[in-house]
Design an enzyme around this catalytic site. Structure first.
Site, mmCIF file in Angstrom:
data_model
loop_
_atom_site.group_PDB
_atom_site.id
_atom_site.type_symbol
_atom_site.label_atom_id
_atom_site.label_comp_id
_atom_site.label_asym_id
_atom_site.label_seq_id
_atom_site.Cartn_x
_atom_site.Cartn_y
_atom_site.Cartn_z
ATOM 1 N N LYS A 52 0.843 -1.207 0.000
ATOM 2 C CA LYS A 52 0.000 0.000 0.000
ATOM 3 C C LYS A 52 0.872 1.249 0.000
ATOM 4 O O LYS A 52 0.597 2.204 -0.717
ATOM 5 C CB LYS A 52 -0.964 -0.035 1.201
ATOM 6 C CG LYS A 52 -2.080 -1.038 0.989
ATOM 7 C CD LYS A 52 -2.876 -1.361 2.239
ATOM 8 C CE LYS A 52 -3.793 -2.569 1.944
ATOM 9 N NZ LYS A 52 -4.487 -3.069 3.116
ATOM 10 N N GLN A 96 -5.070 -1.942 9.163
ATOM 11 C CA GLN A 96 -4.797 -3.247 8.557
ATOM 12 C C GLN A 96 -5.358 -4.371 9.434
ATOM 13 O O GLN A 96 -5.087 -4.428 10.624
ATOM 14 C CB GLN A 96 -3.274 -3.416 8.362
ATOM 15 C CG GLN A 96 -2.881 -4.682 7.646
ATOM 16 C CD GLN A 96 -3.417 -4.742 6.213
ATOM 17 O OE1 GLN A 96 -3.320 -3.792 5.459
ATOM 18 N NE2 GLN A 96 -3.992 -5.876 5.854
ATOM 19 N N ASP A 119 -11.473 2.066 3.139
ATOM 20 C CA ASP A 119 -11.695 0.625 2.941
ATOM 21 C C ASP A 119 -13.170 0.335 2.661
ATOM 22 O O ASP A 119 -13.515 -0.753 2.195
ATOM 23 C CB ASP A 119 -11.264 -0.148 4.203
ATOM 24 C CG ASP A 119 -9.935 -0.856 4.018
ATOM 25 O OD1 ASP A 119 -9.558 -1.112 2.862
ATOM 26 O OD2 ASP A 119 -9.275 -1.149 5.035
#
Ligand code: NDP
Length: 281
Positions: A52, A96, A119
């Site tokens: 990322k 995460q 997300d």
């Protein structure tokens, strides 16, 4: 022979589009910033977070890395999220997963400001998708829609079957296909006669989490097959939920594993970061 849907190439295209948009924003004095939080040092998470960061660098997005120790408490993590929610210079916040067992994932994800939830996991964004309002969409299913559209696959009016009903893949996938005017069926572990159901599909999305489960007898001739699964087989090689060797000869198009859905997830995350600026304005 089926057409291979090249996720690597389509993801690269999307990242280049993001790069251009970010350069234009920078020339207008607007910077895009993503905060990435990792708790503990799960090796797979470290790889994902690293990828990322690399994608952010390529596109020109500023990334802030928060690498917190395994013993970080839930309230410490929530405090950090509250701080990042309040910062005007932070557009996106990503935690995460998985988090260590002593931290309630749902509580943490719900604490992220929905306008920074790149997300697309926050209930507000899931609800927005459900009723057709603007918001962030979970990256993997959003990427699959891009794979279909950019490969020239018509969705409207097609029989679409999604195998799997998880909150991050199956359910948002079904909602997105519906938004594109597909006729959508969602199958899951309690579905009776799964083959009967999947054989109706013009577009079949397998997000079942079982290596090579979807063999040719689940697939209608000429269907488009999207394989979301990622597994390592006995020889440590990557494979999907679809048995590529048996399905490829009978379908019209298929995503390979690796190189299909996988690369799209990060590309769509980057796209969400770019879009976050407009959404926050
Ligand atoms: P989950 O395990 O959360 O969900 C799996 C779903 O499949 C469940 O809804 C389950 O049904 C259903 N299912 C399980 N067994 C069967 C069966 N025998 N017949 C029919 N349905 C079944 O997985 P995810 O949605 O998180 O992920 C799915 C796959 O996609 C995994 O392989 C994962 O690694 C991969 N993945 C890939 C990503 C990428 O970037 N390419 C991103 C995210 C995931 P029930 O609800 O009844 O239990």
């Amino acid at each position: 022979m089926a057409k291979l849907i090249d996720g690597k190439a389509i993801a690269a295209q999307i990242k280049d589009e993001c790069r251009e948009k970010v350069a234009k924003m920078k020339s207008e004095g607007v910077e895009v910033t993503l905060a990435v939080i990792q708790v503990g040092n799960d090796p797979a998470s470290t790889v994902y977070v690293g990828n990322k960061k690399k994608a952010c660098e390529y596109i020109g997005i500023r990334s802030l890395a928060y690498e917190l120790p395994e013993e970080t408490t839930e309230s410490e993590l929530l405090e950090l999220i509250t701080e990042l929610n309040g910062r005007k210079d932070v557009n996106g916040i990503l935690v995460q997963l998985p988090l260590p067992g002593h931290i309630d994932e749902e509580k943490v994800l719900d604490a992220i400001d929905s306008r920074k939830d790149v997300d697309g996991f926050h209930p507000q964004n899931v609800g927005a998708l459900c009723i057709g309002k603007p918001g962030f969409v979970s990256c993997t299913p959003a990427g699959i829609i891009q794979l279909l559209k950019r490969s020239g696959v018509e969705i409207a009016g097609k029989e679409c079957v999604v195998i799997g009903r998880s909150n991050i893949v199956g359910k948002p996938m079904a909602l997105l296909l519906l938004r594109e005017n597909g006729t959508v069926t969602v199958a899951h572990s309690k579905t009776k006669d799964l083959r009967e159901v999947t054989k109706r599909a013009d577009i079949l999305v397998a997000a079942v989490g079982k290596p090579k489960m979807i063999t040719a007898d689940y697939v209608k001739e000429g269907a488009v097959v999207i394989d979301v699964g990622i597994h390592r087989n006995e020889n440590n090689k990557l494979c999907g939920d679809v048995d590529f060797e048996s399905v490829e000869p009978i379908c019209s198009a298929i995503t390979p594993v690796p190189g299909g859905v996988g690369p799209m997830t990060i590309a769509m995350l980057m796209n969400n970061c770019v879009e976050s600026v407009a959404l926050q304005q």
